[in-house]
Design a protein around this motif. Structure first.
Motif, PDB file in Angstrom:
ATOM      1  N   HIS A 103       0.986  -1.118  -0.015  1.00  8.97           N
ATOM      2  CA  HIS A 103       0.033  -0.098   0.185  1.00  8.97           C
ATOM      3  C   HIS A 103       1.088   1.054  -0.170  1.00  8.97           C
ATOM      4  O   HIS A 103       0.424   2.416  -0.671  1.00  8.97           O
ATOM      5  CB  HIS A 103      -0.911  -0.147   1.209  1.00  8.97           C
ATOM      6  N   MET A 198      -3.985   6.692   1.372  1.00 11.54           N
ATOM      7  CA  MET A 198      -4.796   5.401   1.409  1.00 11.54           C
ATOM      8  C   MET A 198      -6.217   5.893   1.862  1.00 11.54           C
ATOM      9  O   MET A 198      -6.167   6.493   2.593  1.00 11.54           O
ATOM     10  CB  MET A 198      -4.133   4.506   2.355  1.00 11.54           C
ATOM     11  N   THR A 202      -8.320   1.148   3.939  1.00 12.75           N
ATOM     12  CA  THR A 202      -7.134   0.494   3.954  1.00 12.75           C
ATOM     13  C   THR A 202      -6.310   0.916   5.454  1.00 12.75           C
ATOM     14  O   THR A 202      -5.501  -0.054   5.747  1.00 12.75           O
ATOM     15  CB  THR A 202      -6.416   0.900   2.641  1.00 12.75           C
TER      16      THR A 202
END
Length: 629
Positions: A103, A198, A202
């Motif tokens: 991520h 993000m 997330t």
């Protein structure tokens, strides 16, 4: 570390020394055997004799067995739970680091080498390493662990712990909870550091993993600060010592066999007690304790690897060209979603220039550029890029054994030429794409009816009615085969259709009626128009107030008029006019709702270009009707 073994090696297990309880029990076994020899010497030479009753002997042996077995069982359960929690902690740490790498690199790794991503990954890496080092060092020191869990006092014994945490925290003790709090703070910085922060969903994944890490450490520390109750340990040791002393007295005679019996009886009870003692502290330095240091090093090595500045979760090594290519592609899609077609063209062209790896990659970007130009109604540019995409595919495989991309791009090029009213070129392209179709390919089976219908329309426009009716018949037959209704009757085939298949079948029947009408075969024309109309009436919700419904009624009225059936002709014509009027009123009422397409509509339109849309068959038919008139 925990001693491993091969259960099939019986002799090796029997005569093993390392990792067994021989070292802790051999002296007591030998002393008890010597005591047994001395006792029998006194009995034979001095007449010394002590006789224990069987009841006392049985009661004491039962008590000792119960205490030792219970202690071993409890400690084995503690040992297994500790191992489960330790390896759960290891897995959660590795999962946390891997998710940070994924991520933190942005969508599909497009920002893996950007400054913000590298800075955030490095910050989280140091915080996570410090937390792991402090936590696992803590559970190896029982006294410090109990002190920290009770009153929060913690002495940092590891000199390698980074001091960055001291700049953001004022606590005197920097134990696991303080490091975990700092790790949470580092994760939350992503919204200010990453180029593409993000979403909250997330980010919550990381906070849930942090909660799991906290639970793992709490369970490990609870094992350490909750030892076996002292009264049970005291009672077990006293009973065990008494039983060892009594073992020589319960032997009825002095023989070499009895010497061996005394030795191994002592070994059994002392050995079981030694096992319980050894596994009661699973994080110590004994041979069968967990190798916490090795586990810590494996976790840290994984973290250093996946969170290093040069690591990329999608590509091997520092393949900057692939990362830049993916970044350009993602940026192009974003521009397209915002209807910024010029920006999308610029980014996709940049990606095309950087796609030096494979020709299939070049074909992919050429096709996307053609789609963008098609949306902008720049047909010449779109056709040019579609042709280049097909040429790239031919270079890869001259025979086009993998026909999927070739069929898709070829269909787009043919449709673009058709929409530009370049019918002769379009016909050649449709026939070329049709030649690529094979019977064993799903994509070919899906495309063949569509292509046959388009070829039939162009042949109808050119006045080649015989060839046109043949193509329409083949299109209908192929659609029937595609629907897996070879053994069904014609009526069952019509009833089985749904969705775009209904539109397609109705349109093909209408087109066959047009051909018969042009050939002045009005009986056949009426039959085809009636079949098409019947199918549309059967699915009234889908065709209500549609152009196809009105056009079919109008042509049916014309066919009936030419045959001489004036009544049916007037009924059909009246119905067509009434529905046309209703359609005009409905269109005026709702015309204000279609002001401007939003980004989702634009992206849906773009995505539909890659899907064979049978609903477009009627729109193409209307174009041909207008061209004929």
């Amino acid at each position: 570390m925990v001693k491993t073994y091969d259960s099939s090696q019986h002799l090796a297990l029997v005569f093993a020394w390392d990792g067994t309880v021989w070292a802790s029990s051999i002296i007591q076994c030998l002393l008890n055997t010597l005591f047994f020899s001395l006792l029998w010497g006194l009995r034979e030479n001095r007449g010394f004799e002590v006789d224990l009753g069987e009841d006392q002997e049985y009661a004491l042996s039962l008590l000792v067995s119960f205490l030792i077995v219970s202690t071993v069982e409890i400690n084995i359960k503690r040992f297994e739970a500790s191992g489960k929690n330790l390896y759960s902690f290891r897995n959660h740490c590795k999962t946390f680091a891997t998710r940070i790498a994924i991520h933190g690199a942005g969508p599909l790794g497009a920002h893996a080498y950007s400054g913000g991503s590298k800075f955030w990954r490095e910050k989280v890496r140091l915080a996570l390493k410090n937390f792991i080092t402090v936590s696992l060092d803590l559970i190896r020191d029982g006294e410090q662990c109990r002190s920290y869990m009770l009153d929060g006092k913690f002495e940092n014994l590891n000199e390698n712990i980074a001091t960055e945490i001291q700049m953001t925290m004022t606590d005197e003790a920097y134990g696991p909870w303080e490091h975990l709090r700092y790790l949470t703070h580092c994760v939350s910085l992503q919204s200010n550091i990453l180029e593409e922060p993000m979403p909250i969903q997330t980010e919550m994944i990381f906070y849930n993993l942090i909660n799991q890490l906290q639970d793992d450490i709490e369970l490990l520390c609870n094992t350490i600060q909750t030892p076996m109750p002292f009264p049970i340990v005291n009672l077990t040791k006293i009973s065990l010592f008494t039983w060892i002393i009594i073992i020589p007295f319960i032997q009825e005679q002095f023989t070499p066999i009895n010497l061996i019996v005394v030795f191994f009886l002592t070994y059994s009870v002392v050995g079981l007690d030694s096992v319980a003692d050894e596994i009661s502290d699973p994080f110590g330095d004994d041979t069968n304790d967990f190798d916490v240091e090795t586990i810590r090093d494996s976790i840290i090595n994984h973290i250093d690897r996946v969170l290093s500045p040069t690591f990329h979760c999608y590509f091997d090594g520092e393949d900057r060209e692939k990362v830049d290519l993916k970044y350009e592609e993602l940026r192009g899609w974003k521009h397209l979603a915002k209807e910024n077609y010029d920006g999308a063209l610029f980014d996709f062209k940049s990606a095309l220039d950087k796609s030096t790896a494979t020709l299939s990659e070049k074909s992919y970007f050429l096709e996307i550029l053609g789609d963008v130009y098609a949306i902008k109604s720049m047909c010449n540019e779109a056709n040019l890029h579609y042709v280049k995409a097909i040429e790239s595919l031919k270079v890869i495989n001259k025979k086009l054994t993998d026909v999927v991309p070739a069929l898709r791009v070829g269909r787009k090029l043919s449709d673009s030429l058709f929409d530009s009213r370049r019918y002769d070129e379009s016909l050649k392209r449709y026939q070329k794409v049709l030649s690529w179709c094979s019977t064993d390919s799903k994509e070919s089976l899906l495309a063949s009816p569509y292509l046959r219908h388009r070829i039939g329309l162009i042949l109808y426009l050119k006045g080649e009615y015989e060839s046109s009716i043949t193509e329409f018949s083949k299109a209908l037959h192929l659609q029937k085969n595609l629907m897996q209704t070879k053994l069904m009757s014609y009526n069952m085939f019509l009833n089985y259709a749904e969705g775009g298949e209904i539109v397609f079948i109705s349109t093909v029947m209408f087109c066959m009626g047009l051909v018969h009408e042009a050939r002045q075969e009005f009986e056949w024309a009426r039959s085809q128009f009636t079949e098409s109309l019947a199918m549309q009436i059967r699915y009234e919700k889908q065709f209500r107030l549609s152009d196809m419904f009105v056009s079919t009624l109008a042509h049916l009225a014309l066919a009936n008029s030419q045959i001489g059936d004036k009544h049916e002709s007037n009924v059909a014509l009246f119905s067509a006019r009434r529905i046309s009027a209703m359609k005009s009123t409905s269109d005026g009422k709702y015309s204000g709702n279609n002001s401007k397409e939003n980004s989702e509509t634009i992206m849906a339109k773009f995505g539909h270009r890659n899907v064979l849309n049978l609903n477009s068959s009627w729109e193409a038919t209307k174009e041909i009707i207008r061209a004929c008139s």
